[in-house]
Design an enzyme around this catalytic site. Structure first.
Site, short mmCIF file in Angstrom:
data_model
loop_
_atom_site.label_atom_id
_atom_site.label_comp_id
_atom_site.label_asym_id
_atom_site.label_seq_id
_atom_site.Cartn_x
_atom_site.Cartn_y
_atom_site.Cartn_z
N ASP A 22 39.01 41.42 29.75
CA ASP A 22 38.35 42.72 29.56
C ASP A 22 38.48 43.63 30.77
OD1 ASP A 22 37.54 41.79 27.08
OD2 ASP A 22 35.67 40.97 27.88
N LYS B 4 43.21 45.96 30.10
CA LYS B 4 44.65 45.75 29.87
C LYS B 4 45.18 46.65 28.75
CE LYS B 4 43.72 41.45 29.03
NZ LYS B 4 42.29 41.41 29.39
N GLY C 88 40.26 41.55 22.61
CA GLY C 88 39.85 42.84 22.08
C GLY C 88 40.28 43.87 23.10
N HIS C 89 41.30 44.65 22.75
CA HIS C 89 41.85 45.62 23.70
C HIS C 89 41.52 47.03 23.21
CE1 HIS C 89 44.99 42.50 25.28
NE2 HIS C 89 43.75 42.09 25.37
N GLN D 76 43.31 38.01 27.61
CA GLN D 76 42.40 37.22 28.46
C GLN D 76 42.69 37.51 29.94
OE1 GLN D 76 43.98 35.20 25.62
NE2 GLN D 76 42.32 36.29 24.64
P1 GDP Z 1 40.95 44.53 27.78
O1 GDP Z 1 40.54 43.38 26.92
O2 GDP Z 1 41.45 44.10 29.12
O3 GDP Z 1 41.93 45.45 27.11
O4 GDP Z 1 39.63 45.38 28.04
P2 GDP Z 1 38.50 45.77 26.95
O5 GDP Z 1 39.03 46.86 26.10
O6 GDP Z 1 37.95 44.57 26.29
O7 GDP Z 1 37.34 46.27 27.90
C1 GDP Z 1 37.53 47.31 28.80
C2 GDP Z 1 36.51 48.42 28.47
O8 GDP Z 1 36.48 49.35 29.53
C3 GDP Z 1 36.88 49.24 27.24
O9 GDP Z 1 35.71 49.67 26.61
C4 GDP Z 1 37.65 50.41 27.82
O10 GDP Z 1 37.59 51.57 27.00
C5 GDP Z 1 36.89 50.64 29.10
N1 GDP Z 1 37.69 51.18 30.22
C6 GDP Z 1 38.98 50.92 30.57
N2 GDP Z 1 39.29 51.54 31.74
C7 GDP Z 1 38.16 52.20 32.13
C8 GDP Z 1 37.82 52.98 33.27
O11 GDP Z 1 38.61 53.19 34.17
N3 GDP Z 1 36.53 53.46 33.32
C9 GDP Z 1 35.61 53.22 32.33
N4 GDP Z 1 34.38 53.72 32.47
N5 GDP Z 1 35.90 52.48 31.25
C10 GDP Z 1 37.14 51.96 31.16
P1 IMO Z 2 40.71 40.06 26.31
O1 IMO Z 2 42.16 39.96 25.96
C1 IMO Z 2 37.11 38.07 27.77
C2 IMO Z 2 36.62 33.87 26.71
C3 IMO Z 2 35.47 33.50 25.77
C4 IMO Z 2 35.14 32.10 26.28
C5 IMO Z 2 36.51 31.54 26.61
C6 IMO Z 2 37.09 30.66 25.53
O2 IMO Z 2 39.97 41.06 25.50
O3 IMO Z 2 40.54 40.24 27.79
P2 IMO Z 2 38.22 31.20 23.19
O4 IMO Z 2 37.68 31.89 21.96
O5 IMO Z 2 39.43 31.87 23.76
O6 IMO Z 2 38.43 29.73 22.98
O7 IMO Z 2 37.04 31.32 24.28
O8 IMO Z 2 37.35 32.66 26.84
N1 IMO Z 2 37.54 34.90 26.20
C7 IMO Z 2 37.58 36.16 26.65
N2 IMO Z 2 36.80 36.79 27.54
N3 IMO Z 2 38.16 38.72 27.23
C8 IMO Z 2 38.97 38.08 26.35
O9 IMO Z 2 40.10 38.63 25.87
C9 IMO Z 2 38.68 36.75 25.99
N4 IMO Z 2 39.23 35.85 25.16
C10 IMO Z 2 38.54 34.71 25.30
O10 IMO Z 2 34.39 34.38 25.92
O11 IMO Z 2 34.42 32.19 27.49
MG MG Z 3 38.85 42.71 25.83
#
Ligand code: GDP
Ligand code: IMO
Ligand code: MG
Length: 444
Positions: free
Chosen positions: A13, A16, A40-41, A224
């Site tokens: 999270d 990416k 979840g991206h 991840q």
């Molecule tokens: P990922 O799994 O690495 O793609 O990240 P996620 O989408 O799960 O979580 C990142 C969260 O931060 C999302 O809600 C993005 O919209 C938000 N985000 C990404 N870059 C920034 C930033 O520079 N500032 C803020 N405030 N939010 C950001």
């Molecule tokens: P993105 O790509 C954050 C975590 C779960 C748990 C562990 C194992 O959005 O960054 P799993 O279901 O993979 O067997 O769970 O990994 N986890 C993540 N945490 N971002 C993710 O993906 C994750 N995918 C799995 O919360 O701790």
């Molecule tokens: Mg994510």
């Protein structure tokens, strides 16, 4: 732009999706190489928010080849839903998606086993996303997996599901009568999903080789994060794949020499979803403030993310494990108004010893506490800033501190969730004055 691997440098999270979407503009091919719909991206474009779970984060650009590589585990139900939601639901052209015929499929029993496994662990549970990721990779390693290509042959599909189910009968006894596990209906359902996915199924490595041969730009999008890696992360509190950069080659079918750069994405602080060690965790009111300010609730499960200070010990480890050539620091805006900032620069083990390097041993890692350097914070809203030189001095110093500690150039800084809320740095050495004052020398 050559071939770049984007990896999470923390616990996932990190942003990416946003970084991949940004780079995808200049790329020709975007490849997911591991994980599944545990990911979840998020991509924010104007008022539109896209939460992608299996789709590569290049899908929003028409015509760019988007590949789900062999290393990904695919829940075909989730994928077809994502295709429909983006395609007919939101008008996104998804015809440029290709799915590796060798990728493994998440089956209904994988999801049940994931749930059961967690329930059985009780207090020791990992906090998985319950998407069936672990059991699916386990079947892959046991050579009992069902692959995308199996969807296209009913006889093979039936035989393989039967063989995979047999050894699990004991574990699945509570669900014995559940229609979800009925062999006939499972084969029917997966055959019908196979028909829907057929136009996208391909032998994907040659598509990437061809793009590389033609000098095209390829982005490998990790899911991840480094510390969730099954080999290098905080085992057993990890996912079941390898989110580290080396996995991009295995999970897509290219060689190490095909990778030119590895960009790690880190938040300006730290978060973690699920259980496991987190030395710089803020289990207090400040941690709550950080969660609210950063909207730290999971994209996939909606769970509150644990929050903490930036952990440079863990990041230094991520630099080596991935061979990072550059760093993207996201969510710098979230730190505005938080007061003085702490950065973890070493760990103290349970017996008092200090650790500059990320400890490999669980007994130390699980009990280690972070030791901090305090640096000044800033109060200004930085979300409209697009040039490094326009950031408050304390924010610039914070980034310089990170760069100097890790010895990896920062190339992108996130100041908000939207696509344009980013500061691009062409020459990050400029910040530390090593090459004179060239802070204005920025890309776009
Ligand atoms: P990922 O799994 O690495 O793609 O990240 P996620 O989408 O799960 O979580 C990142 C969260 O931060 C999302 O809600 C993005 O919209 C938000 N985000 C990404 N870059 C920034 C930033 O520079 N500032 C803020 N405030 N939010 C950001
Ligand atoms: P993105 O790509 C954050 C975590 C779960 C748990 C562990 C194992 O959005 O960054 P799993 O279901 O993979 O067997 O769970 O990994 N986890 C993540 N945490 N971002 C993710 O993906 C994750 N995918 C799995 O919360 O701790
Ligand atoms: Mg994510």
């Amino acid at each position: 732009m050559p071939s770049i691997v984007i990896v999470g440098a923390q616990w996932g999270d990190e942003g990416k999706g946003k970084i991949t979407d940004l780079l995808a503009e200049e790329a020709d091919v975007i490849v997911r190489f591991q994980g599944g719909n545990n990911a979840g991206h998020t991509i924010v474009r104007g008022d539109e928010v896209y939460k992608l779970h299996l789709m590569p984060s290049g899908i929003l650009y028409p015509g760019k080849l988007c590949i789900i590589g062999n290393g990904v585990v695919i829940d075909p139900k989730v994928l077809t839903e994502e295709i429909t939601e983006l395609g007919s639901g939101r008008g996104v052209d998804v015809s440029h998606l290709r799915i590796s015929a060798n990728a493994h499929l998440i089956m209904p029993y994988h999801k049940l086993l994931d749930q059961e496994g967690e329930a059985r662990l009780g207090k020791l549970q990992i906090g998985t996303t319950k998407r069936g990721i672990g059991p699916c990779y386990a079947d892959k390693a046991s050579r009992l997996g069902i692959r995308v290509q199996d969807l296209l042959d009913e006889k093979i599909l039936r035989q393989k599901i039967y063989a995979a189910l047999e050894p699990k009968r004991q574990l699945l006894r509570p669900y014995e009568k559940d229609p979800i596990l009925d062999l006939h209906s499972m084969v029917e359902e997966y055959r019908s999903l196979g028909h829907r996915l057929e136009p996208y199924i391909a032998d994907t490595p040659p598509l990437i080789w061809d793009a590389l041969d033609r000098g095209c730009n390829v982005v490998f999008e990790g899911a991840q994060g480094t510390l969730l890696d099954i080999d290098h992360g905080t085992y057993p509190f990890v996912t079941s794949s390898n989110p580290v950069a080396g996995s991009a080659t295995i999970g897509s079918g290219v060689g190490p020499k095909d990778i030119d750069q590895v960009w790690g994405v880190t938040k300006a602080y730290a978060t973690r979803v699920g259980a496991g060690p987190f030395a710089s965790e803020l289990d207090d009111e400040l941690g709550d403030r950080l969660r609210e300010a950063g909207g730290e609730y999971g994209t996939t499960t909606g769970r509150a993310r644990r929050t903490g200070w930036l952990d440079l010990v863990a990041l230094r480890y991520a630099v080596r494990i991935n061979g990072l050539t550059a760093l993207c620091v996201t969510k710098l805006d979230v730190l505005s108004g938080l007061g003085p900032l702490q950065v973890a620069t070493r760990y103290r083990g349970p017996e008092g010893a200090t650790f500059d390097q990320f400890p490999y041993h669980q007994s130390i890692l699980h009990k280690a506490t972070a030791e901090y350097e305090q640096v000044p914070g800033w109060d200004e809203d930085i979300s409209d800033i697009r040039k490094f030189g326009d950031l408050p001095e304390a924010a610039r110093d914070y980034l310089r501190y990170i760069e100097d500690f890790l010895k990896v150039p920062i190339v992108l800084i996130g100041v908000g969730p939207a696509r344009d809320q980013v500061i691009r740095i062409e020459n990050s050495a400029a910040w530390s004055g090593r090459e004179g004052d060239r802070a204005e020398q920025q890309l776009v």
